[in-house]
Motif scaffolding. Structure first.
Motif: not given
Length: 282
Positions: A42-44, A212-214, A257-258, A204-207
């Motif tokens: 998740s870092m990126d 990210a929302v957290t 995602r973008m 939900q299809k974006i890893t």
């Protein structure tokens, strides 16, 4: 997070929209430094989400750096997605520093029921009094059950509404605000309950979209820690709204995602005030 599937009789979206805009504006003006001890996957996305929203992310996870670095942050995010025994001491140390200095910290108990090690680690972190706990329905049920001594794991099929009573119980026992992600995102302090209805299923299809929302929740809570309940609802809805706008430009998960990140960066007052959908269930 997905399109609205529930209705409610107590709706004041204009008030919540104005409050969400105030939270987002404060985030952009203050640019809080958020320490993220998070999973490798998740870092990126977390870093780019925080930057797009206006915060300053720092991926500092070495226990040796906690004493020097954590006191300078405005909030700490702890996500156990790729938990290892080497990282757990740093997570506990950062949470301890945050508590000592009255800084908010947010826990994402990712896949909490996957192993005994992970469950025990999350229970130890909950004992350190996170300001907010955010998970999906199954994670919240598993964590709530374990906190009262039932260690039976929960499967991954629970909707957010299935976990509402478990979330209330966990909020009361932990003293934390508890948020459940799903087709409707719920937030509770054990008494009050609100639902954030923004978002699209494709997110939900974006890893790591939930990770990210957290992180966004942590950043917004950093700007208004005395109103963590409202700040959590704002974070969920603002992120979901960015997903709705991004979906209008996307062809699939990769382009979403973008566009999600671009849309979060470009949110304006009119859009947030008029399109945030948060309703009260209490």
């Amino acid at each position: 997070m997905a399109e609205q599937q529930h209705t409610n009789t107590n709706t004041n979206t204009s008030t919540w929209g104005s409050q969400s805009w105030t939270h987002l504006t404060s985030l952009r003006h203050q640019s809080p430094l958020i320490q993220c001890i998070t999973n490798l996957v998740s870092m990126d996305l977390i870093a780019n989400t925080l930057l797009a929203a206006g915060a300053s992310p720092a991926m500092i996870h070495s226990v040796l750096e906690i004493p020097d670095f954590t006191p300078h942050t405005q909030a700490v995010l702890i996500n156990v997605g790729t938990l290892t025994p080497e990282w757990l001491p740093a997570m506990k140390a950062a949470a301890g520093v945050a508590n000592k200095l009255n800084k908010p910290w947010v826990l994402d108990p990712a896949a909490v029921g996957a192993s005994g090690f992970r469950l025990k680690a999350c229970l130890e972190l909950v004992e350190l009094k996170p300001t907010v706990i955010r998970g999906n329905g199954s994670e919240i049920i598993a964590l709530s059950m374990a906190s009262i001594g039932n260690t039976k794991g929960a499967d991954s099929l629970h909707e957010s509404s299935d976990a509402l009573e478990a979330a209330k119980s966990l909020a009361k026992s932990s003293g934390s605000i508890v948020a459940i992600s799903g087709s409707v995102d719920f937030v509770t302090d054990g008494q009050r309950v609100v639902g954030a209805h923004n978002g699209v299923q494709m997110m939900q299809k974006i890893t790591a979209s939930d990770c990210a929302v957290t992180a966004l929740i942590a950043a917004i809570v950093a700007t208004d820690p005395t109103h963590a309940f409202e700040a959590t609802a704002s974070g969920l809805s603002v992120f979901g709204l960015a997903g709705e706008i991004g979906m209008g430009l996307a062809n699939g998960p990769a382009s979403l995602r973008m566009h999600l990140i671009d849309s979060l960066h470009g949110l304006d007052q009119e859009t947030v005030v008029n399109r945030v959908k948060i309703t009260s269930f209490s």
